[in-house]
Design a protein around this motif. Structure first.
Motif: not given
Length: 630
Positions: A68-81
């Motif tokens: 999560m911290h390595d990706w600058d683009s961790f912004r979305s309207t949908v997340f699956f975990c």
């Protein structure tokens, strides 16, 4: 069939978000085989391509935090975990969530449970070489089955699929074992809770303000602590309910479809009854409105009897076709239902009291109801306690206005307007003609753009606030496929549901962004916010002032009906149509229209300027509205 111990967590937000997610692993000795690994999927920047991060052998979340911290683009309207979603020996191929490119975008999928693989292989009859599973799991086989159904249906997104048809596909899988499943095309999220499930599935809707502590459960925790996510709204699905927030258990065999942070469809309704809606009324000259509209069946029966002679006359002319120009002449809708009128008696009294004598003042009064094809003013009288010179005219917005100049001293000024008004029924709008336009953006003709320009201009706010409101406005359009009427109805219902009615919490200086940020206000504020959102979407919107009838069948009858404010939207080749976000309804025969304009200042019922004298002012406003029968 082995015991299930894995957990799923799915998010649908109304705008780009970056939740701080932490997944928890069970302690040693807990029943269940699926105890390893995690997987995370999101759509960076709301693009069609999904990023999938997995660690099939992890026993903690150190690698998850790094992803999560390595990706600058961790912004979305949908997340699956997915946590604890891999058995011993599983590779990336078998670790959830799964992702596949299909119809020009990535689709993602999660499954909790065990399905009969032998029966599923017989069920999966789609022979596309692009839909063959790469791993060994029943979950991926179920994913390929669903995508095959989408392909056979000819759809490209979940929104293209009839809800009942999509449900039938899940039910086919449900017959083969425990099937808690979540699938997304990057815009919509569909969650199904199997009838044979051995675990649980919950859902909850998150609205601002969000607590700094975040949300915590036995399987995961998350927080919306990024400053850019302050006003985000989300719908979340999870295997374990969080201790914070309102979480509802899904019912066996229930399918929920979410889009842009809102629940758009489900096959099973929540069993809880809605809370009683309290009436609200006008205080200190601030426009208020009621949140309780009560239909009066007796009134309909009386009005129908009044038009019996007209119906008998029309029966003699059945063989002749007419184009009736006056809407008041229509007695029945195309489906045969009667169109009756309702008659109201309205008294609006305003009293100003001053410490010192006022020697000279001028005033504008917009208190007389308007008259058109659907609203008839039988009688309207205006009385003013102080002697003065009046000038009556129709202003540029079509409001009946009186300019009144008082040159004799006074310490008390009373303005009272009494009106007897008929509101005629209207059949449902025919939205089928193409020119009336079904989708956003609207295509206005050049002359329409010129005439509508005052109703398309957004309020002058800081660019950062306008940008945030635009994201909010677009969330309604996107989750409704940019369908015009669906988007407008969604805005109307959402403001009614998500924003608290708090008298005295705002003033005339309150901006639409202030209301959006605080999630509270009164009818004037809700109307201003709706108008702002509509204009940002390129839809002409104007401010309307009038009265709303509430039935007066509750305890506070002293001021049960009140001055009210709502929104009118211009639909090309149809006209202005009213939306009441304070009550979450469309404007019908419960509303009396008085004045309109770009904003409150154009339509305020009473306004004035004191040139000399006055001092401290005390204002008292009283409105009574009664339905007249017979």
């Amino acid at each position: 069939m082995s015991a299930i111990s894995s957990d799923i967590l799915a998010f649908s937000f109304d705008g780009l978000s970056s939740p701080a997610i932490d997944l928890k692993f069970r302690k040693a000795g807990v029943k269940g085989e699926h105890t390893l690994g995690w997987g995370l999927t999101w759509y960076p920047g709301d693009t069609k391509a999904a990023i999938v991060a997995k660690d099939p052998s992890a026993r903690d979340t150190k690698s998850l935090h790094g992803a999560m911290h390595d990706w600058d683009s961790f912004r979305s309207t949908v997340f699956f975990c997915k946590v604890r979603g891999a058995a011993s020996g599983y590779t990336h191929l078998e670790t959830q969530p799964f992702s596949r490119s299909f119809a020009g975008q990535d689709w993602v999928f999660m499954h909790n449970g065990d399905l009969d693989k032998t029966a599923m292989q017989k069920l999966h009859f789609n022979k596309s070489i692009f839909l063959e599973p790469m791993g060994r799991t029943d979950s991926e086989l179920a994913f390929c089955f669903l995508l095959g159904k989408v392909q056979d249906y000819g759809a490209r997104t979940l929104a293209d699929i009839d809800h009942q048809v999509l449900l039938s596909w899940f039910l086919q899988l449900d017959d083969m074992g425990s099937a808690d499943m979540v699938i997304s095309d990057g815009t919509s999220v569909a969650a199904f809770y199997g009838s044979q499930s051995e675990s649980h599935l919950y859902y909850g809707r998150l609205t601002p303000p969000h607590g700094e502590r975040g949300y915590h459960s036995d399987s995961a925790s998350f927080a919306l602590n990024n400053p850019r996510d302050t006003f985000r709204t989300g719908l979340v699905f999870c295997s374990s309910p969080f201790r914070e927030g309102d979480w509802k258990p899904m019912q066996k065999g229930q399918l929920i479809i979410a889009r842009r942070g809102a629940l758009v469809w489900t096959n099973k309704k929540d069993g809880k009854t809605a809370p009683a809606q309290q009436p609200v009324h006008e205080q200190e000259g601030h426009l208020q409105g009621s949140r309780s509209i009560q239909p009066n069946l007796f009134a309909d029966q009386q009005a129908q009897a009044q038009q019996l002679s007209i119906l008998q006359s029309l029966q003699q002319m059945k063989s002749v076709q007419h184009n009736i120009l006056n809407a008041r002449s229509l007695t029945h809708a195309p489906d045969g239902s009667p169109l009756t009128y309702r008659l109201y008696d309205v008294i609006h009294s305003t009293e100003y009291t001053y410490e010192q004598e006022v020697e000279h003042s001028t005033h504008s009064f917009r208190l007389m109801p308007m008259e058109d094809a659907l609203q008839e003013v039988v009688n309207s009288t205006l009385s003013i306690s102080a002697e003065g010179e009046d000038m009556r005219f129709e202003d540029v917005f079509g409001n009946q206005t009186i300019h009144y100049s008082i040159i004799k001293p006074y310490k008390k000024l009373t303005i009272s307007c009494r009106s007897l008004v008929k509101i005629y029924g209207r059949s449902a709008d025919d939205l089928s003609p193409e020119k009336r336009q079904h989708f956003i953006p609207l295509s206005l003709m050049p002359w329409q753009q010129v005439m509508m320009e005052p109703y398309l201009r957004s309020p002058e706010l800081p660019e950062t606030q306008i940008s945030e409101l635009l994201v909010y406005a677009m969330s309604f359009a996107e989750r409704n496929g940019r369908h015009l009427m669906d988007t407008l109805n969604d805005i109307n219902q959402t403001i009614y549901r998500d924003f608290r009615y708090v008298p005295g919490s705002t003033s005339l200086k309150t901006t639409p962004f202030d209301v959006y940020a605080s999630r509270e206000g009164v009818c004037q504020d809700f109307a201003n916010l709706f108008i702002c959102l509509a204009r940002l979407l390129g839809i002409p919107a104007r401010y309307r002032v009038g009265y709303v009838f509430t039935g007066a069948d509750y305890e506070n009858k002293m001021q049960s009906d009140a001055s009210h404010a709502w929104v009118e939207i211009y639909i090309p080749y149809l006209g202005w149509r009213g939306f009441d976000p304070t009550n979450g309804i469309l404007v019908t025969q419960d509303h009396i229209r008085v004045a309109c304009g770009r904003n409150y200042l154009d339509a305020t019922p009473t306004a004035g300027t004191i040139y000399r004298g006055g001092g401290k002012e005390t204002l008292r406003v009283q409105v009574t509205m009664n339905e007249v029968f017979g």
